[in-house]
Scaffold this motif. Structure first.
Motif, PDB file in Angstrom:
ATOM      1  N   ALA A 598      -7.930   4.689 -63.431  1.00  0.00           N
ATOM      2  CA  ALA A 598      -8.976   3.925 -64.123  1.00  0.00           C
ATOM      3  C   ALA A 598      -8.768   2.433 -63.882  1.00  0.00           C
ATOM      4  CB  ALA A 598      -8.947   4.238 -65.622  1.00  0.00           C
ATOM      5  N   PRO A 599      -9.764   1.610 -64.257  1.00  0.00           N
ATOM      6  CA  PRO A 599      -9.607   0.155 -64.065  1.00  0.00           C
ATOM      7  C   PRO A 599      -8.384  -0.423 -64.769  1.00  0.00           C
ATOM      8  CG  PRO A 599     -11.908   0.695 -64.471  1.00  0.00           C
ATOM      9  CD  PRO A 599     -11.131   1.953 -64.700  1.00  0.00           C
ATOM     10  N   LYS A 600      -8.002   0.152 -65.923  1.00  0.00           N
ATOM     11  CA  LYS A 600      -6.854  -0.363 -66.675  1.00  0.00           C
ATOM     12  C   LYS A 600      -6.013   0.795 -67.182  1.00  0.00           C
ATOM     13  CE  LYS A 600      -9.325  -4.471 -68.354  1.00  0.00           C
ATOM     14  NZ  LYS A 600      -9.815  -5.202 -69.558  1.00  0.00           N
ATOM     15  N   LEU A 601      -4.741   0.503 -67.452  1.00  0.00           N
ATOM     16  CA  LEU A 601      -3.859   1.498 -68.048  1.00  0.00           C
ATOM     17  C   LEU A 601      -4.216   1.722 -69.519  1.00  0.00           C
ATOM     18  CD1 LEU A 601      -0.320   0.638 -66.582  1.00  0.00           C
ATOM     19  CD2 LEU A 601      -1.682   2.683 -66.123  1.00  0.00           C
ATOM     20  N   GLY A 602      -3.527   2.670 -70.148  1.00  0.00           N
ATOM     21  CA  GLY A 602      -3.777   2.967 -71.555  1.00  0.00           C
ATOM     22  C   GLY A 602      -4.611   4.223 -71.690  1.00  0.00           C
ATOM     23  N   THR A 603      -5.757   4.106 -72.344  1.00  0.00           N
ATOM     24  CA  THR A 603      -6.651   5.261 -72.499  1.00  0.00           C
ATOM     25  C   THR A 603      -8.087   4.841 -72.225  1.00  0.00           C
ATOM     26  OG1 THR A 603      -6.964   4.847 -74.871  1.00  0.00           O
ATOM     27  CG2 THR A 603      -5.190   6.364 -74.239  1.00  0.00           C
ATOM     28  N   PHE A 618      -6.062   1.036 -60.888  1.00  0.00           N
ATOM     29  CA  PHE A 618      -6.376   0.800 -59.483  1.00  0.00           C
ATOM     30  C   PHE A 618      -5.402  -0.191 -58.848  1.00  0.00           C
ATOM     31  CE2 PHE A 618     -10.706   2.335 -60.664  1.00  0.00           C
ATOM     32  CZ  PHE A 618     -10.793   3.348 -59.723  1.00  0.00           C
ATOM     33  N   LEU A 619      -4.827  -1.051 -59.668  1.00  0.00           N
ATOM     34  CA  LEU A 619      -3.894  -2.041 -59.137  1.00  0.00           C
ATOM     35  C   LEU A 619      -2.648  -1.376 -58.570  1.00  0.00           C
ATOM     36  CD1 LEU A 619      -3.397  -5.097 -58.829  1.00  0.00           C
ATOM     37  CD2 LEU A 619      -2.220  -5.039 -61.040  1.00  0.00           C
ATOM     38  N   VAL A 620      -2.232  -0.262 -59.156  1.00  0.00           N
ATOM     39  CA  VAL A 620      -1.010   0.434 -58.742  1.00  0.00           C
ATOM     40  C   VAL A 620      -1.304   1.607 -57.811  1.00  0.00           C
ATOM     41  CG1 VAL A 620       0.966   1.782 -59.571  1.00  0.00           C
ATOM     42  CG2 VAL A 620       0.183  -0.220 -60.866  1.00  0.00           C
ATOM     43  N   ALA A 621      -2.367   2.324 -58.114  1.00  0.00           N
ATOM     44  CA  ALA A 621      -2.685   3.536 -57.355  1.00  0.00           C
ATOM     45  C   ALA A 621      -3.319   3.189 -56.002  1.00  0.00           C
ATOM     46  CB  ALA A 621      -3.629   4.415 -58.155  1.00  0.00           C
ATOM     47  N   ALA A 622      -3.253   4.146 -55.092  1.00  0.00           N
ATOM     48  CA  ALA A 622      -3.903   4.007 -53.785  1.00  0.00           C
ATOM     49  C   ALA A 622      -4.221   5.394 -53.266  1.00  0.00           C
ATOM     50  CB  ALA A 622      -2.995   3.263 -52.807  1.00  0.00           C
ATOM     51  N   LYS A 643     -18.478  -1.541 -60.513  1.00  0.00           N
ATOM     52  CA  LYS A 643     -18.068  -2.947 -60.587  1.00  0.00           C
ATOM     53  C   LYS A 643     -16.655  -3.149 -60.038  1.00  0.00           C
ATOM     54  CE  LYS A 643     -20.912  -3.716 -64.720  1.00  0.00           C
ATOM     55  NZ  LYS A 643     -20.902  -4.030 -66.175  1.00  0.00           N
ATOM     56  N   GLU A 644     -16.008  -2.032 -59.677  1.00  0.00           N
ATOM     57  CA  GLU A 644     -14.637  -2.095 -59.167  1.00  0.00           C
ATOM     58  C   GLU A 644     -14.643  -1.929 -57.645  1.00  0.00           C
ATOM     59  OE1 GLU A 644     -11.696  -2.549 -60.696  1.00  0.00           O
ATOM     60  OE2 GLU A 644     -12.550  -2.741 -62.712  1.00  0.00           O
ATOM     61  N   GLY A 645     -14.377  -3.015 -56.943  1.00  0.00           N
ATOM     62  CA  GLY A 645     -14.295  -2.906 -55.487  1.00  0.00           C
ATOM     63  C   GLY A 645     -13.214  -1.940 -55.046  1.00  0.00           C
ATOM     64  N   ASP A 646     -12.127  -1.830 -55.852  1.00  0.00           N
ATOM     65  CA  ASP A 646     -11.038  -0.917 -55.504  1.00  0.00           C
ATOM     66  C   ASP A 646     -11.494   0.541 -55.526  1.00  0.00           C
ATOM     67  OD1 ASP A 646      -9.188  -2.905 -55.116  1.00  0.00           O
ATOM     68  OD2 ASP A 646      -8.476  -2.897 -57.188  1.00  0.00           O
TER      69      ASP A 646
END
Length: 725
Positions: A598-603, A618-622, A643-646
């Motif tokens: 997801a765009p951010k961690l947590g829930t 998305f910052l960590v995953a690939a 809205k997420e280019g990743d």
């Protein structure tokens, strides 16, 4: 003060002069031993006959390998980066007793404890898991008859035929000594300078540049004993044997572009995958297979079974599966176990023995010598991970780091003081005896003429590949040779490739912007040293009795199971929770691992307000870290992902690497905004055609699971399909 400074300068200058002498080049000089003795033959160990065993008196071989073994401490010179695990081996109910008296291979009621270590070969401990490289595959069996070490690789052949060339091979493939570049890579001048002058390496080069060199997982690669060994039965009859490990998880690779990206995202990818699989209870399993050849059939093949640059095709000698290895426990201490474990080809048990393979013979000398340097003591066998479960009783005493406290007065035999104990064991009492092979030959540095064919099995390997696998080999050669700066080396390599396959060399040459040489240079085949007659020692190309071998192609041995496959689910707030849970449940029931990205961690919350745990952002995953991608519906979730280019990059990259992609009906809107959507989904695409390409849109979970079981959809690599990501 001035006089003292002048004296210091003189001493400094003297040290610099000494250093210059130590680092001078050897241009125009004869090759010598460390004692200045000129060497006539540096390519063949001293043997009792051309196919005979290597002789201990070969002081040139011993000096060369001893120096090589002691070059680095404490890191392993080769196989430095590794991962290990505990487990057990259990033989199947079979008739192996007619071939060997080794109890762990014949008694199906026994579970033999083992420790397995997997490794890359060329890189340092700090290099990446995803280097294009051979993988070490070593297993220590703690049998009731003593330690047996299986010391193999994930490729069944090797670069060289004689162990005396091993230091040269490793020096050539390691980072170049003047600048320590490149790390964990064969793509440089010195390696191909060596290879281009050693035609015997061409078969192994095909394996190295195939997808076998970049496995998806350590759990998903085969293992091979490389050498031909002997099994000995109770009557003393010998049978030649080749050992194989067949993974029950299937045999899979990653794409080269993917491997490079994984190295940046997670250089511990393989080690982490092995660790997590065992922690999750998804225990890796391999079946042990054997190819058995009677002594009467030793010379019936169109290759020499003692030549480690050759395979015995499974079409000629089928692999019989005789037992299973299961890895079920991770180490408690990486250093104490995985790092300090010491393997040795010479650790065998009654019922097993060696052959006169000159590569095997040299390695038998090398391993003990290496452990003495690396582990610092002749007592490395007392380190817990190396200890035998069978009693160790002998007259060897003391030494650095001795752990055992011996009692009694005697440390010798024969003796009467201790009633002759410890006594030698008779054969009937389990005493080991070497196979009595008759040898009547000249003492000579030479190589058997049966070792001279260096190209026919390289051709067999290339012809056995699928079209996709052949293209990967061609691309790998273009990449590797594209890194070679000296044109003369590239030209020599093209000359050797031309003797393997015309299409192969023409496509490689095209990629290098070079012409195929009309008359390829024929590097000398060092069969009789510097005095060899070139006309008698040149490489030859024999004729293989089979043209293709399905067992060599990874595309032909795909497993249908999706157990332990990593599936990425792209989601955000407002996701369709029902669809997500249905797919997730089906995937987990099939044994796959599902992670929410997801765009951010947590829930995040689904469309009904239920909380869903996020595994990675998305910052960590690939996408390169996963085997397949699923995008559930939910208008708000899709709007957020748009809205997420990743998210677009994740999908496009997965498509580029030929992975299955599933999407619910609403999620197709997200795909339309990706490069994939613009290229593949424009107009009204044929749904059955999409499924055949691994694109499962608005289909039930079973269809996606079937797509994952196929692993990759390589047709997407065709020029008309391929696109950047």
């Amino acid at each position: 003060m001035e006089n003292k400074n002048q004296q210091n300068r003189k001493e400094t200058n003297k040290k610099l002069q000494d250093l210059e002498q130590d680092t001078s080049y050897a241009d125009g000089k004869f090759l010598t031993t460390n004692q200045g003795l000129k060497v006539n033959d540096d390519h063949n160990s001293l043997k009792a006959g051309e196919r005979g065993p290597t002789l201990l008196e070969d002081f040139i071989l011993r000096e060369k390998i001893t120096h090589f073994d002691h070059e680095r401490i404490p890191e392993r010179v080769v196989h430095a980066r590794g991962a290990g695990a505990h487990g057990y081996f259990q033989a199947y109910e079979n008739s192996m007793a007619q071939y060997t008296k080794a109890a762990f291979l014949t008694d199906s009621s026994r579970q033999t404890p083992i420790f397995a270590r997997f490794s890359t070969v060329g890189g340092s401990r700090g290099s990446t898991d995803l280097a294009r490289d051979v993988r070490g595959f070593a297993v220590k069996f703690y049998t009731e008859e003593g330690i047996y070490d299986f010391v193999g690789n994930n490729m069944p052949v090797f670069f060289i035929q004689d162990a005396i060339n091993f230091p040269d091979l490793i020096h050539a493939v390691k980072p170049e000594p003047h600048n320590e570049i490149p790390q964990a890579s064969s793509a440089h001048d010195t390696f191909y300078d060596f290879i281009s002058l050693m035609p015997e390496s061409m078969h192994m080069l095909m394996w190295l540049l195939s997808d076998r060199a970049i496995p998806r997982s350590l759990r998903m690669m085969e293992g091979f004993g490389v050498h031909t060994f002997r099994l000995i039965n109770e009557e003393g009859k010998a049978t030649f044997v080749k050992f194989h490990w067949k993974p029950l998880q299937g045999v899979f690779s990653v794409a080269w572009d993917e491997a490079q990206k994984i190295s940046g995202k997670n250089p511990d990818f393989h080690r982490q995958d092995l660790w997590e699989a065992i922690e999750n209870g998804d225990f890796p399993e391999w079946e042990l297979g054997v190819q058995l050849i009677s002594e009467e059939d030793e010379h019936k093949f169109d290759f020499d079974i003692l030549d480690s640059t050759k395979i015995v095709p499974e079409e000629l000698v089928p692999v019989q599966r005789i037992g299973k290895m299961v890895l079920n426990r991770n180490p408690d201490s990486y250093f104490a176990e995985t790092e300090q474990v010491a393997f040795h080809l010479g650790h065998i048990v009654p019922g097993m023995d060696f052959t006169n393979d000159p590569l095997l013979q040299g390695r038998l000398f090398s391993y003990t010598d290496t452990q003495l340097t690396r582990l610092g003591s002749p007592n490395f066998h007392e380190i817990p991970i190396n200890r035998s479960i069978a009693p160790v009783v002998n007259n060897q005493r003391d030494g650095h780091m001795r752990q055992v406290i011996n009692s009694g007065r005697t440390a010798y035999e024969p003796n009467k003081i201790a009633d002759g104990y410890p006594k030698q064991a008779k054969i009937s009492e389990g005493g080991f005896t070497s196979y009595q092979e008759r040898i009547d030959a000249k003492k000579i540095r030479a190589r058997s003429d049966s070792f001279r064919d260096h190209f026919s099995q390289a051709t067999l390997f290339f012809n056995s590949m699928s079209e996709v696998e052949q293209n990967h080999i061609i691309d790998a050669l273009r990449f590797e040779l594209g890194k070679v700066k000296l044109e003369e080396i590239r030209m020599r390599m093209l000359g050797l490739l031309s003797q393997i396959d015309a299409t192969l060399v023409s496509k490689v040459a095209e990629g290098l912007g070079m012409a195929v040489p009309s008359k390829p240079e024929s590097p000398m085949n060092f069969s009789h040293g510097a005095d060899a007659d070139p006309a008698q020692s040149e490489s030859v190309k024999g004729k293989s009795s089979i043209k293709k071998s399905e067992a060599l192609s990874m595309a032909k041995v795909v497993s249908k199971s999706i157990k332990t496959r990593q599936i990425a689910v792209l989601a955000a707030n407002g996701v369709d929770g029902d669809a997500l849970n249905t797919m997730k449940s089906a995937l987990k029931a099939a044994g796959a691992t599902v992670k929410i990205i997801a765009p951010k961690l947590g829930t995040i919350k689904d469309s009904k307000g239920n909380a869903i745990h996020v595994d990675e952002s998305f910052l960590v995953a690939a996408s390169v870290l996963f085997d397949a991608v699923y995008i559930p519906g939910g208008k708000d979730s899709i709007a957020a992902l748009e809205k997420e280019g990743d998210a677009f990059h994740f999908v496009d990259e997965a498509y580029r690497h030929c992975k299955p992609i599933a999407a619910d009906k609403e999620a197709i809107e997200l795909l339309k905004g990706s490069y994939l959507g613009k290229k593949v989904l424009s107009g009204t695409p044929d749904e059955s055609r999409l499924v055949s390409k691994g694109l499962v849109f608005n289909q039930p979970p079973a269809t996606f699971i079937d797509a994952i079981s196929k692993h990759r959809f390589w047709e997407r690599e065709k020029p008309e399909e391929k696109f950047p990501a």
